[in-house]
Design an enzyme around this catalytic site. Structure first.
Site, mmCIF file in Angstrom:
data_model
loop_
_atom_site.group_PDB
_atom_site.id
_atom_site.type_symbol
_atom_site.label_atom_id
_atom_site.label_comp_id
_atom_site.label_asym_id
_atom_site.label_seq_id
_atom_site.Cartn_x
_atom_site.Cartn_y
_atom_site.Cartn_z
ATOM 1 N N THR A 85 0.867 -1.176 0.000
ATOM 2 C CA THR A 85 0.000 0.000 0.000
ATOM 3 C C THR A 85 0.905 1.228 0.000
ATOM 4 O O THR A 85 1.886 1.299 0.749
ATOM 5 C CB THR A 85 -1.040 -0.034 1.143
ATOM 6 O OG1 THR A 85 -1.836 1.141 1.063
ATOM 7 C CG2 THR A 85 -0.412 -0.173 2.513
ATOM 8 N N GLU A 86 0.612 2.164 -0.905
ATOM 9 C CA GLU A 86 1.602 3.193 -1.235
ATOM 10 C C GLU A 86 1.872 4.172 -0.101
ATOM 11 O O GLU A 86 2.828 4.924 -0.154
ATOM 12 C CB GLU A 86 1.217 3.934 -2.522
ATOM 13 C CG GLU A 86 -0.125 4.619 -2.503
ATOM 14 C CD GLU A 86 -1.207 3.780 -3.185
ATOM 15 O OE1 GLU A 86 -1.201 2.550 -3.015
ATOM 16 O OE2 GLU A 86 -2.053 4.371 -3.873
ATOM 17 N N ASN A 87 1.022 4.159 0.932
ATOM 18 C CA ASN A 87 1.306 5.025 2.077
ATOM 19 C C ASN A 87 2.314 4.418 3.048
ATOM 20 O O ASN A 87 2.438 4.891 4.174
ATOM 21 C CB ASN A 87 0.000 5.387 2.804
ATOM 22 C CG ASN A 87 -0.812 4.178 3.216
ATOM 23 O OD1 ASN A 87 -0.993 3.260 2.422
ATOM 24 N ND2 ASN A 87 -1.299 4.165 4.432
#
Lengths: 220, 236, 220, 236
Positions: free
Chosen positions: A54-56
């Protein structure tokens, strides 16, 4: 089964997600977009292990927590609570997008407003006056991930085709989509344009063609 | 002796003047330095350029700073939120400027600002409206767009533990943009859940080395935006 | 004291290092080059705290360990064993040079083969045929650190001046040096060229001028 | 189940063929994956391009690989060492090619390779022989040189702990180039002092996430180059 039969035809959201999951190879690093793509995580085929990114800033994302078990600082890109699996890692945004832009994520599954016959994707803005444009990580994902799958209803709520000759909405990326999973069919993007790969139960080729805004090569 | 700790959030942000460019950590509410933002609201500093992935939620934290008319320009990747009407209303009314940047490009531009790299090439946004007007170049057979670094006068971030030298750790996905913003700001102001002795953080586990940090204020029990919003709170 | 006195004149290596340390402000982040600059770490003035950075990935470098206490994987840029102080941190090379290139290190003290009147530094290669060129981090340091001090003997072993009009050796960086600490004097680099700032004990202005390859403005 | 561990160093490097570009971790001997290098010597792979900060010490490890005539080209920042005559002799004889890169530019080029950034601008080396022939540009009033990314077919690195997913930690200053090289190589091969259960490394303390790692071999008691050199050893 005829098109005017009252039996339900096509795939549900969950079935679309499960069908997409079947095409993800064992051991893949996978990023899931917001919406129907999030459901893919529930359908890892027996015997396979995927690592969700997940890109966060998390690799090794697990399923949503049970109610009451949410950790306030453990969320996904859709800002919903998640969990971690053994072997997870946290990192900052530049490292996270190095994974994306650097070609390290194998598969990304995204939603779409429009997909063109050349694989162009539009999924961030209608471009209409007064619309608040919001791109998030979509442009980075389509530029950096080798295999881009799209999961989407075959048409908009008002019946407009989402598979089109040319996107009328602003692009997210050019020539990036390789395969589309809709409620009606699996469609590949090929050098010769869209090609039907598989029909959902009870759906006819004619119906898919009718609801598409561009020609479809027949199933091989 | 080097000691970067400061007694209050109000003192910590007192150096921020009108017109400053301010990076603000957080992805949505996670990692948002709400107490520092509220201190900036109390202080009334205006004409700010704010850099954050989003534009805040409800009427607290970043959304409240924007709603209070203190932000002239937002640089962000995703200005929509299910819990905020503040930015959309000002934007539609033409009262706030928006620079929309893809999330990975935003992160990389901030890192470049911190690392002394004035510009770099990226494949992100090529062929889209967000590449319009930018220099484009073919390198090794692929097209890339040139993006400039992003620096700030100040960074406001939240961390988990900090020591007097400014070494920081973060908690879970609250890390997000903070380590990059600490690098890219002339003055980095941190709210820490805990201030610990120098040496208490294992040197192998430091995420932000103290060289990137200037001012630290301990906020032992930071508020959670979503809880404030659920309670119907607004700030001030 | 006359120039032909038999008393020792000028500064020793240790005295040069101590003199340079006096010009480093409290709380500075400091990178020390290999050779005489390494000695600076021994002379932190009373009441000041400096944080030493070594470009191979350590902030908070302490003094050399006692014999037998060396850690095989804890070294400085000169590949010598070091220690860490409380509040130290380890990081990789890209982060380390982000500190340097990004302007976060306050002071760097380097050795020199030649320094020009415009502050150009040559300290990595003679450029002679057969010489093995080796630059290490010197070019990054002079490009990224605001204040570059040089510590060097005033002349080469064969008596050639190291303070020159123009460097004849390949440059490390152009216009980067602000102050030079030699065995004879402290010399500033100003827009008008070299300026004498301080003489070592027993050294005359005439002697410094004679051993320099470029004019020196007098002490103000 | 994902399991990146492999039984021996020989198996781990067996995928490396003649002509490969190989990044090798380490700063001097610290962090050098000596056992993997020795396996590459045993294997006899030739015409390699090797990327390392230095050129090895004595007649073991990287110096032995070079001395064995397996390296056609070195990319490094500092090819001099007090303990090695191997590289200087070959270089003076014109038998090995050298690309000299400033240390920070080397690190940043490798990171760029891993992060999908094909080129960037840096102030390092402007006005020096190492900028000759390179594109130069004025940005915001200062001159910069453009540098391309650096990628490799393989990376060989040493780490402290590894799990089956490829998550890595390092020890002290042995971290140096390894995390960057893991990112920039198509196939990353790691020798770990310890292979631990997935989850045994705290997710907050992982330095190299497993996504950057392909093959792991446990070498519980790695040799120390300086000890081998003190004993007068050479390899093979």
């Amino acid at each position: 089964m005829s098109a005017d039969s009252r039996k339900p035809t096509g795939w549900s959201r969950e079935q679309m997600a499960a069908r997409a999951a079947r095409d993800i190879p064992e051991g893949s690093y996978v990023n899931l977009g917001i919406g129907i793509p999030e459901l893919v995580a529930r359908f890892v085929p027996e015997g396979r292990e995927f690592i969700y990114h997940t890109e966060n800033g998390l690799l090794g994302m697990g399923p949503p927590p049970a109610a009451g078990e949410e950790e306030p600082e453990l969320i996904n890109a859709g800002k919903k609570p998640v969990t971690i699996v053994p072997g997870a890692s946290f990192f900052h945004h530049a490292d996270s997008f190095a994974m994306i832009r650097g070609g390290h994520i194998d598969v990304c599954v995204l939603g779409a407003m429009q997909v063109s016959a050349e694989g162009d994707l539009a999924n961030w803005s209608t471009g209409r006056p007064g619309a608040i444009p919001a791109v998030g990580g979509a442009m980075d994902l389509v530029a950096g991930v080798e295999t881009i799958f799209v999961i989407t209803q075959h048409t908009t709520k008002t019946g407009e085709p989402k598979l089109v000759e040319r996107c009328s909405f602003p692009l997210t990326g050019k020539g990036v989509v390789s395969r589309i999973f809709t409620d009606l069919a699996v469609v590949d993007v090929t050098p010769a344009g869209f090609r039907l790969s598989e029909l959902a139960p009870g759906v006819t080729e004619a119906e898919v063609r009718e609801k598409s805004g561009a020609p479809l090569q027949p199933i091989r | 002796m080097i000691d970067k700790t400061i007694d209050s959030a109000a003192q910590a942000v007192s150096c921020i003047g009108d017109g400053a460019v301010v990076m603000i950590g957080g992805f949505g509410e996670v990692g948002s330095p709400v107490e520092l933002i509220h201190a900036l609201i109390d202080q009334g500093t205006r004409d700010l350029t704010a850099i954050n992935n989003n534009t805040g939620n409800g009427e607290v934290g970043l959304a409240a700073l924007i709603g209070n008319g203190q932000v002239a320009k937002m640089i962000c990747s995703y200005p929509r939120s299910s819990h905020s009407k503040v930015f959309p209303e000002l934007y539609r009314a033409g009262e706030i400027e928006l620079e929309l940047v893809p999330q990975g490009t935003l992160a990389e531009r901030i890192r470049a600002g911190g690392a002394g790299i004035p510009a770099f090439f990226t494949p992100t946004a090529v062929g889209t409206p967000l590449a319009e007007g930018k220099e484009v170049r073919e390198l090794e057979g692929r097209t890339y767009v040139m993006e400039p670094w992003l620096k700030a006068d100040f960074a406001l971030v939240k961390c988990d533990s900090a020591d007097r030298m400014g070494n920081l750790t973060y908690h879970q996905t609250a890390r997000n943009f903070a380590p990059l913003m600490c690098m890219a700001a002339a003055t980095t102001i941190v709210q820490a859940c805990r201030v610990v002795e120098a040496g208490a953080i294992d040197p192998e586990h430091v995420v932000t080395p103290g060289i990137f940090v200037d001012r630290i204020v301990e906020v032992a029990e930071p508020v959670q935006e979503s809880r404030l919003i659920a309670e119907g709170r607004s700030y001030p």
